[in-house]
Design an enzyme around this catalytic site. Structure first.
Site, PDB file in Angstrom:
ATOM      1  N   TYR A  20       1.816 -15.992 -39.144  1.00 55.48           N
ATOM      2  CA  TYR A  20       2.494 -16.136 -37.686  1.00 55.48           C
ATOM      3  C   TYR A  20       4.017 -16.044 -38.255  1.00 55.48           C
ATOM      4  O   TYR A  20       4.928 -16.463 -37.365  1.00 55.48           O
ATOM      5  CB  TYR A  20       2.285 -17.666 -37.089  1.00 55.48           C
ATOM      6  N   ASN A  99      17.861 -31.535 -61.428  1.00 55.33           N
ATOM      7  CA  ASN A  99      16.652 -32.159 -61.032  1.00 55.33           C
ATOM      8  C   ASN A  99      17.016 -32.996 -59.709  1.00 55.33           C
ATOM      9  O   ASN A  99      16.384 -33.909 -59.415  1.00 55.33           O
ATOM     10  CB  ASN A  99      16.033 -32.953 -62.066  1.00 55.33           C
ATOM     11  N   HIS A 100      18.174 -32.618 -58.853  1.00 56.61           N
ATOM     12  CA  HIS A 100      18.487 -33.450 -57.837  1.00 56.61           C
ATOM     13  C   HIS A 100      19.197 -32.271 -56.909  1.00 56.61           C
ATOM     14  O   HIS A 100      19.935 -31.686 -57.166  1.00 56.61           O
ATOM     15  CB  HIS A 100      19.536 -34.513 -58.149  1.00 56.61           C
ATOM     16  N   HIS A 175     -13.349 -33.949 -10.883  1.00 56.83           N
ATOM     17  CA  HIS A 175     -14.354 -34.366 -11.573  1.00 56.83           C
ATOM     18  C   HIS A 175     -15.170 -33.157 -11.879  1.00 56.83           C
ATOM     19  O   HIS A 175     -16.619 -33.280 -11.841  1.00 56.83           O
ATOM     20  CB  HIS A 175     -15.077 -35.480 -10.799  1.00 56.83           C
ATOM     21  N   SER A 301     -14.266  -9.216 -29.191  1.00 52.64           N
ATOM     22  CA  SER A 301     -15.354  -9.756 -30.126  1.00 52.64           C
ATOM     23  C   SER A 301     -15.775  -8.763 -31.189  1.00 52.64           C
ATOM     24  O   SER A 301     -15.654  -7.375 -30.800  1.00 52.64           O
ATOM     25  CB  SER A 301     -16.512 -10.005 -29.024  1.00 52.64           C
ATOM     26  N   SER A 346      11.722 -38.535 -47.754  1.00 53.36           N
ATOM     27  CA  SER A 346      12.391 -37.092 -48.165  1.00 53.36           C
ATOM     28  C   SER A 346      11.469 -36.016 -48.089  1.00 53.36           C
ATOM     29  O   SER A 346      11.814 -35.078 -47.313  1.00 53.36           O
ATOM     30  CB  SER A 346      13.122 -37.356 -49.450  1.00 53.36           C
ATOM     31  N   ARG A 350      10.879 -32.687 -44.924  1.00 53.69           N
ATOM     32  CA  ARG A 350      10.913 -31.389 -45.191  1.00 53.69           C
ATOM     33  C   ARG A 350       9.869 -30.687 -44.024  1.00 53.69           C
ATOM     34  O   ARG A 350       9.845 -29.466 -44.206  1.00 53.69           O
ATOM     35  CB  ARG A 350      10.529 -31.252 -46.532  1.00 53.69           C
TER      36      ARG A 350
END
Length: 460
Positions: A20, A99-100, A175, A301, A346, A350
């Site tokens: 998509y 690393n941050h 119904h 189909s 955190s 994402r």
């Protein structure tokens, strides 16, 4: 499969970036990791400029250098995003790997600014000060510029059908049983009206998004320690509102996210309306009330060549159901934090883009489905004519008006569980002790004509 590069849509783990991808592409500027990087850079740059405007701080950014600083996010491109990622994971430009992710943005700005500004980049901030603002700077336009216009397109389709088929009579079902007739246009008008109301809730929730900038535990402690004479609360309020957000004054380290929760709930409200539409449209197709235009070259189909399946409504239903599951989880989760801060939110945040992605696919598929169906007026009229018992409500109501206390029971005896014809009703009318004008009124009743003011309702 190892020969497929990770960037190939056929290698995507999620269908949002695979099957998509063409539908979710409009969300890339707001929901991708690169978009989050850019938004963080924007917050850091604007914060640095706001600090330079304070009399108390020695940092100065002359007018001629401001455009250059803003260019760090206004011209942010793929190379910039890759550099920030390398700063985080590998190290680059003389910096070891952080690393941050937010610290990597700080070093990115150091690379692009004069050394005299480096102490003031991210001055006194905690990562959440940057992240909460960045997320809202992305969610707000994602809703306003992508989701709401897509919803407006669906509503326009519904409104067009309401006007075009406002006087097309159709058997209603309550119904699941034959009930007082309606018109196809009036039923589409119901959905257009519901969608309009729920879109209003989404607009209000989006306009109410609010941010914080108050330090590591919401007390402005670092700011006050450095410059105790500055009104940091006023500074924070002016800064956040300058970004186009409302200001949240009382927080822990994290923004409480009640605003995001309300937005997610509002989106679920929109989705519930469209889920109802998808299921009704599917049933109308199944009952042959709606015909579908065959798409040249399309396979309906794999084994039955004659079929034209209501796949767009089914796809919309599936994606909106997935979106609502995600939105429910997000709305519940983002409002919680252990004590003053834990990091579980955190990774959860994402996934906001994924929820919006499923929303967008659902909206576009619903729009496509509406654009490919046509009311089968012949089938609708044939079924109305084959179900004359539905005028029983009108008959007993008119008789009640004339003072007949047994009207309901009289019509019930004739129709309940029975196959009746208009001739049966007319035989009943002949036996009634009523004025000839009332008898003529009753004889004029037909299933196709018993739609009240449905056409006027559709026109509104």
């Amino acid at each position: 499969m190892t020969d497929l590069p990770r960037s190939d849509p056929l290698a995507a783990v999620s269908p949002l970036d695979g099957r998509y991808a063409r539908y979710t592409e409009p969300l890339v500027p707001y929901a991708s990791e690169s978009a989050l990087m850019r938004a963080r850079v924007r917050v850091e740059v604007e914060y640095l400029l706001a600090l330079s405007d304070l009399d108390a701080t020695p940092v100065t950014v002359p007018a001629e250098r401001r455009d250059g600083l803003r260019d760090c996010y206004e011209s942010f491109d793929a190379d910039d995003a890759r550099l920030i990622k390398r700063l985080e994971t590998e190290g680059a430009e003389g910096y070891a790997a952080t690393n941050h992710d937010v610290k990597a943005v700080e070093y990115f700005l150091r690379i692009h600014t004069d050394e005299s500004l480096h102490p003031w980049i991210h001055f006194g901030l905690t990562s959440e000060d940057v992240n909460n603002l960045a997320h809202r700077l992305l969610v707000k336009p994602a809703v306003e510029e992508v989701l709401l216009p897509a919803l407006a397109d669906v509503r326009e389709e519904l409104t067009t059908m309401a006007h075009e088929y406002g006087d097309t009579p159709m058997l209603a079902r309550t119904h699941g049983q034959p009930a007082t007739p309606t018109t196809f246009g009036k039923e589409m008008a119901v959905y257009a009206a519901r969608l309009g109301r729920t879109m209003g809730r989404v607009r209000s929730a989006t306009a109410a998004l609010a941010g914080k900038l108050a330090g590591a535990s919401g007390t402005y402690a670092a700011h006050v320690a450095a410059y105790p004479d500055v009104d940091w609360r006023a500074f924070s309020r002016e800064f956040v509102t300058g970004l186009g957000l409302h200001h949240t004054a009382l927080t822990t380290q994290v923004n409480p996210c009640d605003d995001l929760s309300e937005l997610f709930d509002a989106l679920r409200g929109v989705n519930n309306v469209l889920l109802d539409l998808d299921r009704d449209a599917w049933l109308y197709v199944s009952d042959r009330y709606l015909g579908q235009r065959a798409v040249e070259g399309e396979t309906g189909s794999s084994t039955m060549p004659h079929k034209v399946n209501p796949i767009d409504f089914e796809n919309s239903e599936g994606n909106l159901s997935k979106a609502n599951s995600d939105l429910t989880f997000l709305a519940d989760y983002v409002t919680t934090s252990r004590l003053q801060r834990d990091l579980s939110d955190s990774t959860v945040k994402r996934n906001v883009g994924a929820a919006l992605g499923h929303c967008l696919i659902g909206y576009r598929k619903a729009e496509t489905g509406l654009g490919t169906v046509v009311p089968n007026e012949t089938v609708m009229r044939e079924e109305l004519e084959a179900t004359p018992e539905i005028i029983g409500e009108a008959v007993q109501t008119i008789l009640r008006r004339e003072g007949d206390t047994e009207a309901y029971e009289r019509v019930k005896e004739l129709t309940r569980g029975e196959r009746v014809t208009l001739a049966d009703f007319r035989a009943l009318f002949d036996d009634l002790d009523v004025d000839e004008s009332v008898r003529a009124e009753l004889r004029a009743l037909t299933p196709a004509g018993y739609t009240g003011v449905a056409a006027s309702l559709a026109g509104e």
